[in-house]
Design an enzyme around this catalytic site. Structure first.
Site, PDB file in Angstrom:
ATOM      1  N   LYS A 242       4.502   7.548   0.891  1.00 39.12           N
ATOM      2  CA  LYS A 242       4.290   6.626   2.008  1.00 39.12           C
ATOM      3  C   LYS A 242       5.511   5.775   2.318  1.00 39.12           C
ATOM      4  O   LYS A 242       5.703   5.363   3.452  1.00 39.12           O
ATOM      5  CB  LYS A 242       3.121   5.686   1.667  1.00 39.12           C
TER       6      LYS A 242
ATOM      7  N   ASP B 299       0.837  -1.206   0.000  1.00 38.37           N
ATOM      8  CA  ASP B 299       0.000   0.000   0.000  1.00 38.37           C
ATOM      9  C   ASP B 299       0.872   1.256   0.000  1.00 38.37           C
ATOM     10  O   ASP B 299       0.523   2.267   0.609  1.00 38.37           O
ATOM     11  CB  ASP B 299      -0.979  -0.004   1.195  1.00 38.37           C
TER      12      ASP B 299
END
Ligand code: CA
Length: 711
Positions: free
Chosen positions: A356, A329
Site C-alpha cells: 500500500k 493503514d
C-alpha cells in the site's frame, strides 16, 4: 471537492442485500469418478500446468503467468464470450477461480462456493456456509472472499465469520469445519488459504476493529490446529510470548495489547519449497494512529512487514519491515511474488511486493536482506529508502503531530491493494494494478476504543479538507488508477496505462504475450505485454475487481474472470466510488475463448433518480453530531458523505430516512440484521441514532440544491 465528512451507517448493507437469497446448498451431485488428486508435487509443479489452475496465485512463485499460447497478440481480437453465469450475491466479487479436471471452483461474496463445468458453465454443485448477516459489520471492506486452496480430493476456504472449511471437491459436501478465530471479536476471513506440506494455512482480518493478527496451520485431513503464529506481541507481563515476539515487544510502547495491536495477515502468503520458507504479508496497526497505539513511538514489529516462517513448526526465521511505526493503514499484505533475478551480475532469489505504501520492494528471500525499493506512484509520505531498507520519511506525514488534516499520498486505500499482480518473465516485467489515491488523516482527539466502530484514531469528521494535491506522473490530476508495467531490476516503469477510476481488477499474464485486466469502468481488456497497446476489450456491464485465469481444455484456451462491484473503494469513498466507475452492480462469471460469440443480456442502467428528501429536521448541533457518528459507524459501508457507490444503499435516497420510526426500526432495532445491517444501540443512544438521520437528510438537501443548480 469540498470536504465531505466521512461516515458509516450500516443501513445500506441491509437494503443492498435484499436481492440476495441465503439459499440452501444444492443436493450433492451424483458420485463422479475420482478426479485428480492434488499432491505436494502437483503444487510444486503448478506453474507448468496448462490445463489446471491449482492455487490462488497459480503457483508458489505466485507469478500468475499462464503458459497457454493459443491466444496471441495477433488473434486476441477474435476472443469472444463462451459462457457466463450470474451469481446470487451482489456484493464485491474478488475471487480467483481454481480449475481442476475441467471443473471450475469459485468463491463469491458471503463466502459461498460454486462448482461449474468449465466447458459449458453448467452448475455442478454449490455450497453456502450461511455466514450470519450481522458478521458484515466486523470488517471494513465488504463481505468478500478471494479464493480457495485444493489438496488431495478436497477444497479449502475461509468463511467471512472465521471458519476454515474443507469440502469434498466432487460433491461440495463438508468434510470438516473449524472455527479459527474468537468469534466474539471482530475477526473476519477474506483471503485464500495456502497449502504447504499437508497443512492448510489461513490468516484473518480485523485490524480496523481492535484485533491481534495471526496465522494458523491446520492438518488438511483432520482440521486439527498444528501451530499459531502471532504477528504482534501480547502483554509482556502475562502473555508468555516466544522469543521473536519478546524481541518485537521492545519496539512497542504503552499498553498496545489492550487495543489489539493489529497486524492481521488478511491476504498474501506464499512458499518456497527449496528454502522451505513460508512468506506472509502483515497488515496495519490497530488503531492506525501510532500516537494512540504506541505513544512513545517505536517500529512496532511486525506490523507492515514481510515475515518468513518455517511452515512445519510456525517458527520465525526473518522479517523485513517496509513501514516502521505504521500509522497510515499501510499494510504489507499485498501480493508476494517470487522470482530469480540477475541483479548486479548475480542470480538472486528474490521476493517482490508492491504494498500500500507505494514503493516496489525487491527483497532477498533466503535472508530477508533489502535489495531495493522505488516508488511506483507519486508518494508524499517518504522520499525514498536508505541502503538499510528504512524509509526516509517526510515528518509532516505523521498527522498526529499536526493540527488539522494532513493529506498523504498514497492513502489508506493503498497505491496497490489486494488485486493480484502478474509477471511476464520473458519481458522481465511485473504488472501492477495501481491506485492513485491520497487520504485525509487527522489526529482524533479524545479517542477511545469502541466495539463495531472503525477504530482508527483518525478523525473522519474533521472540518474543511485542504486542497487535495492529487498527482499522477508528477502532474496534478484526479484520483484514479493505473496498470503499470514495472521492471523490477531497473526499478522503473516501462509502460503505463492510466484509468479514470481507482480499484481496477487483478491481473493475468500469458505466454501469448498478453496481459488481461478488468476495469472499474466495467471493461475486460487485453493488452500487449511488451508495450501496453490495447488489443481487445469486452463490455462487462459492471466493475471488475477480480483477477482472470487461463486454462486449456480439449485444445482450446479459455480466459475466465469474475465480474462484480464492491470492496472498499466502492463502499467507503462516496462520490469518488462513482468517479469513472459506473454504479451498475452485476455479479457474474464470464468465460472466453477464440471465435466464441455469446452475448450478455441487455445492460440495465442503475438509476436512483433525482433527490427528493423529506423536510429538514434537527438542529445545527444534532446534524454536526450525526456527521461525527456517521463517520465513525456508517461511512465505511454507506459511503463518505452518505453517497453510496452502487453496492449498498445510498442513504440520501433511502425511504427509511422519511420518519424517525422507520429509521429506528432498522438502525436501532436491527430489523435487517440478517442482511448485514445490525442495530447500533450498543454504541449509540436513540438520540444519537436520530441525529444520524438528521445528518443524512441534511446531506440529501445539500446535494438536491447542487442538482437544482445544475451541478
Ligand atoms: Ca487496514
Amino acid at each position: 471537492m469540498i470536504k465531505r465528512t466521512a461516515i458509516i451507517l450500516g443501513l445500506a448493507a441491509v437494503l443492498a442485500a435484499c436481492s440476495e437469497s441465503q439459499q440452501a446448498a444444492a443436493p450433492a451431485a451424483p458420485a463422479a469418478p475420482q478426479g485428480v488428486v492434488i499432491t505436494d508435487a502437483s503444487l510444486e509443479n503448478a506453474a507448468s500446468e496448462t490445463s489446471q489452475w491449482l492455487t490462488y496465485n497459480r503457483s508458489y512463485m505466485a507469478q500468475r503467468f499462464s503458459p497457454n499460447t493459443q491466444i496471441t497478440k495477433e488473434n486476441v481480437a477474435n476472443l469472444g464470450l463462451e459462457w457466463y453465469a450470474d451469481l446470487d450475491t451482489k456484493r464485491g466479487q474478488e475471487a480467483t477461480p481454481l480449475v481442476i479436471d475441467g471443473k471450475m471452483y469459485v468463491t463469491t461474496a458471503w463466502s459461498k462456493v460454486k462448482a461449474y463445468d468449465a466447458k459449458t458453465g453448467a452448475l455442478l454443485w454449490e455450497f453456502d456456509p450461511k455466514v450470519p448477516g450481522e458478521a458484515a459489520v466486523k470488517a471494513c471492506c465488504d463481505v468478500v472472499n478471494r479464493g480457495m486452496a485444493a489438496y488431495g480430493d478436497k477444497l479449502y476456504f475461509g468463511s467471512f465469520d472465521g471458519r476454515l472449511i474443507a469440502l469434498d471437491r466432487e460433491t461440495g459436501k463438508v468434510i470438516w469445519e473449524k472455527v479459527t478465530v474468537d468469534q466474539n471479536q471482530s475477526y473476519s476471513i477474506t483471503g485464500a488459504p495456502l497449502i504447504v506440506n499437508g497443512k492448510v494455512i489461513i490468516g484473518n482480518g480485523g485490524a480496523e476493529y481492535g484485533v491481534r493478527g495471526y496465522i494458523a496451520a491446520y492438518d488438511t485431513e483432520t482440521g486439527e490446529e498444528a501451530w499459531r503464529f502471532y504477528t504482534v506481541p501480547g502483554n509482556p507481563e502475562t502473555s508468555n510470548d516466544p522469543a521473536y515476539l519478546q524481541k518485537a515487544a521492545k519496539t512497542w510502547t504503552g499498553e498496545w495489547w489492550k487495543l489489539g495491536g493489529g497486524g492481521t495477515v488478511w491476504d498474501s502468503m506464499t512458499y518456497d519449497p527449496e528454502l522451505d520458507l513460508l512468506y506472509i504479508g502483515v497488515g496495519n496497526g490497530s488503531p492506525w494512529n501510532q500516537k494512540i497505539r504506541s505513544p512513545q513511538g517505536g517500529d512496532n514489529l511486525y506490523l507492515s512487514s514481510i515475515v518468513a516462517v518455517r511452515p512445519d513448526t510456525g517458527e520465525y526465521v526473518w522479517h523485513y519491515q517496509g513501514t516502521p511505526g505504521e500509522t497510515w493503514d499501510f499494510t504489507a499484505t499485498q501480493h508476494i511474488m517470487l522470482a530469480d533475478l540477475e541483479i548486479d551480475g548475480k542470480l538472486r532469489k528474490v521476493l517482490m511486493q508492491a504494498p500500500k505504501n507505494g514503493f516496489f520492494f525487491v527483497i532477498d528471500r533466503e535472508t530477508g536482506e533489502f535489495i531495493s525499493a522505488k516508488n511506483f506512484v507519486f508518494v508524499t509520505w517518504a522520499t525514498g529508502y536508505d541502503e538499510n531498507g528504512r524509509p526516509i520519511e517526510n515528518p509532516d506525514a505523521r498527522y498526529y503531530n499536526k493540527d488539522g488534516v494532513v493529506f498523504v499520498l498514497p492513502g489508506a486505500g493503498g497505491a496497490h491493494s489486494w488485486q493480484p499482480m502478474a509477471m511476464n518473465p520473458k519481458e522481465g516485467l511485473v504488472y501492477i494494478p495501481a491506485n492513485i489515491a491520497g487520504f485525509p488523516y487527522a489526529d482524533e482527539k479524545g479517542w477511545e476504543a469502541k466495539p463495531k466502530g472503525f477504530n482508527t484514531g483518525n478523525d473522519f469528521s474533521m472540518g474543511a479538507m485542504p486542497p487535495i494535491p492529487e498527482v499522477r506522473n508528477g502532474a496534478l490530476a484526479a484520483t484514479g488508477g493505473a496498470l503499470i508495467a514495472w521492471d523490477p531490476i531497473k526499478q522503473e516503469a516501462r509502460w503505463q496505462v492510466d484509468y479514470e477510476a481507482a480499484s481496477n481488477g487483478g491481473l493475468l499474464a500469458t505466454a501469448g504475450g498478453l496481459v488481461f485486466q478488468g476495469t472499474a469502468a466495467g471493461e475486460f481488456v487485453a493488452y500487449d505485454a511488451a508495450n501496453g497497446e490495447r488489443l481487445w476489450s469486452f463490455d462487462a456491464q459492471s466493475s471488475i475487481l477480480a483477477a482472470p485465469v487461463s486454462f486449456e481444455m480439449d485444445g482450446d484456451q479459455y480466459i475466465a474472470v469474475l465480474v462484480g462491484r464492491g470492496g472498499i473503494f466502492h463502499l467507503a469513498p462516496g462520490l469518488l466510488s462513482l468517479d469513472g466507475a459506473p454504479p451498475e452492480n452485476i455479479s457474474r462469471m464470464m468465460v472466453f475463448k477464440l471465435n466464441a460469440d455469446k452475448t450478455l443480456p441487455p445492460k440495465i442502467a442503475q438509476q436512483l433518480g433525482a433527490l427528493n428528501p423529506p423536510a429538514k429536521v434537527g438542529t445545527v448541533e444534532s446534524i454536526a453530531e450525526g456527521s461525527y457518528l456517521y463517520g465513525r459507524y456508517c461511512g465505511t459501508c454507506h459511503g463518505d458523505a452518505a453517497i453510496g457507490g452502487g453496492v449498498l444503499p445510498d442513504l440520501r435516497h433511502s425511504a427509511i430516512n422519511a420518519t424517525a420510526d422507520a429509521w429506528k426500526t432498522i438502525v436501532a432495532d436491527g430489523a435487517l440484521t440478517d442482511r448485514g445491517m445490525v442495530g447500533w444501540t450498543d454504541v449509540m443512544t436513540l438520540e444519537q441514532i436520530e441525529a444520524v438521520r438528521h445528518y443524512v437528510i441534511n446531506r440529501a438537501h445539500e446535494d438536491a440544491a447542487l442538482e437544482a443548480a445544475g451541478h
